[in-house]
Structures are given as structure tokens and as C-alpha cells.
Motif scaffolding. Structure first.
Motif, mmCIF file in Angstrom:
data_model
loop_
_atom_site.group_PDB
_atom_site.id
_atom_site.type_symbol
_atom_site.label_atom_id
_atom_site.label_comp_id
_atom_site.label_asym_id
_atom_site.label_seq_id
_atom_site.Cartn_x
_atom_site.Cartn_y
_atom_site.Cartn_z
ATOM 1 N N ARG A 1 37.810 35.378 40.807
ATOM 2 C CA ARG A 1 36.461 34.431 40.076
ATOM 3 C C ARG A 1 35.233 35.216 39.449
ATOM 4 O O ARG A 1 34.691 35.892 39.823
ATOM 5 N N GLN B 1 48.269 35.307 43.754
ATOM 6 C CA GLN B 1 47.149 34.889 44.263
ATOM 7 C C GLN B 1 45.678 35.828 44.847
ATOM 8 O O GLN B 1 44.649 35.876 46.056
ATOM 9 N N ARG C 1 39.864 32.395 55.313
ATOM 10 C CA ARG C 1 39.256 31.288 53.896
ATOM 11 C C ARG C 1 39.042 29.397 55.050
ATOM 12 O O ARG C 1 38.025 29.538 55.075
ATOM 13 N N ASP D 1 42.148 36.713 43.614
ATOM 14 C CA ASP D 1 40.286 36.299 43.424
ATOM 15 C C ASP D 1 40.022 36.517 42.253
ATOM 16 O O ASP D 1 39.429 38.218 42.239
ATOM 17 N N ILE E 1 43.298 32.690 41.160
ATOM 18 C CA ILE E 1 41.628 32.455 41.004
ATOM 19 C C ILE E 1 41.023 32.550 40.209
ATOM 20 O O ILE E 1 40.504 33.842 39.999
ATOM 21 N N ALA F 1 47.572 28.445 39.246
ATOM 22 C CA ALA F 1 45.895 29.046 39.032
ATOM 23 C C ALA F 1 44.777 28.079 38.998
ATOM 24 O O ALA F 1 44.994 26.901 38.543
ATOM 25 N N ASN F 2 44.013 28.766 39.622
ATOM 26 C CA ASN F 2 42.985 27.797 39.275
ATOM 27 C C ASN F 2 42.466 28.104 38.292
ATOM 28 O O ASN F 2 41.558 29.833 38.253
ATOM 29 N N LYS G 1 44.818 23.855 37.582
ATOM 30 C CA LYS G 1 43.296 23.475 38.016
ATOM 31 C C LYS G 1 42.597 23.871 36.312
ATOM 32 O O LYS G 1 42.154 25.295 36.000
ATOM 33 N N GLN H 1 39.600 26.416 37.249
ATOM 34 C CA GLN H 1 38.165 25.184 35.751
ATOM 35 C C GLN H 1 37.181 26.421 36.224
ATOM 36 O O GLN H 1 36.986 27.007 36.278
ATOM 37 N N GLU I 1 38.099 31.259 38.516
ATOM 38 C CA GLU I 1 37.587 29.822 38.539
ATOM 39 C C GLU I 1 35.763 31.112 37.955
ATOM 40 O O GLU I 1 36.079 31.935 37.976
ATOM 41 N N ASP J 1 44.192 22.842 51.403
ATOM 42 C CA ASP J 1 45.553 23.081 50.928
ATOM 43 C C ASP J 1 45.791 23.216 52.691
ATOM 44 O O ASP J 1 45.718 23.425 53.029
ATOM 45 N N GLU K 1 43.710 34.178 52.688
ATOM 46 C CA GLU K 1 43.603 33.151 52.724
ATOM 47 C C GLU K 1 43.504 32.018 54.090
ATOM 48 O O GLU K 1 43.517 31.102 53.822
#
Length: 296
Positions: A227, A223, A89, A225, A245, A264-265, A285, A267, A247, A60, A86
Motif C-alpha cells: 500500500r 498477498q 485484519r 501489502d 495490495i 491484486a488491489n 481491482k 485501486q 492500493e 471478503d 489476513e
């Protein structure tokens, strides 16, 4: 890419679609042990556009200007708290040890400053939760370490919880109505049946958190997380999770009416038989997500 004897020669970079121009000196001198220095040492073959000469990196590009400015000037950028995570990371990905240390130093200083302004200490909290009914409504607890505590049924409504460390805490049925918990850490916390109505958790870390049956109506998790978070039967009506995120998150039975999941992620997220008809998924995603029977 062939070796170039002129180390100050221009390099064109395409970072996830964003274009940058710099020099080999910039990429190699300040952080000689970084991934970028290794990439442009001349020892490796790079993915280069044969026509325009751009070297492509699949990252990104939103924060790459901060990476370049660090390599040019050695100055850690001044950012909002949520943005430091961010940039950190990206710094970790590029193995920029100096920038990583600089960001950690700034975050630690901010945490120390916030603790000076905090109305209660961790010891005060422990004493309070030994009573039958605990309320911290409207209290400033910014930056406190409340990890691993049993805070079930505690009322934090309207409190300032910025950068509070709730990792692995038991917060079952706790109330977080209209709290400001930007940047808070709920990693692996138990948040079953919690109320987050109207709460601000922008940039918060909730990876692995258990939010089953939680009420997240009108909340903001931009934004954040999430996960591998457990969001089974959670109510995310009108919630804003833009750029979050998710995921591997489990959203079985979640209510996503008018939920903002733009960019948003998702996946490998579990969205089986979830109603997505009124959900905003532009730019999200969904690779590998389980959408069997989902209504779209």
C-alpha cells in the motif's frame, strides 16, 4: 430485519458472495461487544435478501469460516504465518477482541521461538554493520528486530529473513537475492536500488516502502501489502504479486512484463503510461487507478 425472540434461530449470511449459516447465539454470545453482536442484537436494520433471507456483508468471505469457528469454539485457528495477518485484519474489522489477543499471542510465541533459533542478535548485527563490508549471506536471522538501522549495501542473499522487522530501516542498495523473507516487515523502509531477484516475500508488509529502481525479477510478493509503496522504475519482470495490495502505489516507469497481478488491489495506483500488454490483470481491482496513456 425484525426482532426474533428465539436467539438460537438460524441466520443466513452472505459474506462477499460466500454463503454461511449460523445462529444468533453464535454471533452474539462469545464476543458480546463485537460489531457482529451489535449488528444482530435486533437494534439495527440489516441488508437482507428479501427472497432467500441472506444478510449481506461487504467483506471478503475467504476467512469468515475462521471467524465463525472462533465464535463457536473459542479456539484460535492453526494457520500458516502469512494467513494470520489476513485473519487478524478480519478480526479487527469485526471487533473480536478475544480473537485479536489470541492471534497476537500466537505470533509473539512464534517470534520468540524463531529468535531462539536465530544465529545472530540485533546487537551482533549492529557490531557487524560498523565494518566496511557486511555480508549475511545464507544466515538465519528469522524474527529479529532490525528496525531503524542503517543496513545500506548489506548483502542478505540466500538468508532466512522470515518475520524480520525492517521497519524504517535504510536498506539502500542492499541485496536480497533468493532470500526467504515471508512475513517480513519493511514498513516505510528505504529499499531503493535493492536486488530482490528470486526472493520470497509472500505476505510481507511493505506499505509506504521506497522501492524505486529496485530489481524484483522472478520474485514472489503474493498477498504482500504494498500500500502506497514507491515502485517508480522498479523491474517486476516475471514477478508474482497475485492477491497483493498495491492500493495507492506509484508504479510510474515500472517494468511489468509477464508480471502476475491477478486479484491484486490496484485501486488508486499510479500506472500512467505503463506498459501493461504482457501483464496478468485478471480479477485485479483498478478502481480509481491512473491509467492515462497506459498500454493495454
Amino acid at each position: 430485519m425484525t426482532n426474533d425472540s428465539d436467539s438460537s434461530s438460524l441466520i443466513r449470511l452472505n459474506i462477499g458472495g460466500k454463503k454461511f449459516c449460523t445462529t444468533i447465539d453464535t454471533l452474539t454470545q462469545r464476543e458480546p461487544d463485537s460489531m457482529l453482536a451489535a449488528m444482530f442484537s435486533g437494534r439495527h436494520t440489516l441488508c437482507q435478501d428479501p427472497e432467500k433471507g441472506y444478510v449481506f456483508l461487504d467483506r471478503d468471505g475467504k476467512h469468515f469460516r475462521h471467524i465463525l469457528n472462533w465464535l463457536r469454539d473459542g479456539v484460535v485457528p492453526t494457520l500458516k504465518d502469512s494467513k494470520y495477518t489476513e485473519v487478524l485484519r478480519e478480526a479487527e474489522y469485526y471487533q473480536l477482541l478475544g480473537l485479536i489477543d489470541g492471534i497476537h499471542a500466537i505470533l509473539n510465541k512464534k517470534k520468540e521461538d524463531e529468535e531462539l533459533d536465530t544465529e545472530l542478535t540485533r546487537t551482533d548485527i549492529i557490531k557487524c554493520i560498523q565494518s566496511d563490508r557486511v555480508r549475511f549471506r545464507g544466515v538465519n536471522l528469522s524474527g529479529l528486530d532490525l528496525s531503524k538501522l542503517d543496513l545500506s549495501f548489506v548483502d542478505f542473499s540466500y538468508a532466512c529473513l522470515r518475520n524480520v522487522f525492517f521497519s524504517r530501516a535504510n536498506l539502500h542498495c542492499a541485496k536480497f537475492k533468493d532470500v526467504d523473507a515471508e512475513g517480513a516487515n519493511f514498513h516505510n523502509a528505504t529499499l531503493r536500488e535493492c536486488e530482490f531477484t528470486g526472493a520470497n516475500l509472500r505476505g510481507a508488509l511493505l506499505a509506504g516502502a521506497n522501492l524505486q529502481n529496485a530489481c524484483l525479477i522472478n520474485s514472489s510478493f503474493c498477498q504482500a501489502d504494498l500500500r502506497s509503496a514507491h515502485l517508480q522504475n522498479a523491474d517486476l519482470t516475471n514477478a508474482n504479486l497475485e492477491g497483493a495490495i498495491l492500493e495507492g502505489a506509484n508504479l510510474k516507469g515500472a517494468k511489468l512484463s509477464n508480471t502476475n497481478l491477478k486479484d491484486a488491489n490496484l485501486q488508486r495506483a499510479y500506472l500512467r503510461q505503463v506498459n501493461l500488454r504482457d501483464t496478468h490483470l485478471e480479477g485485479a481491482k483498478l478502481d480509481g487507478a491512473n491509467l492515462l496513456g497506459a498500454m493495454r
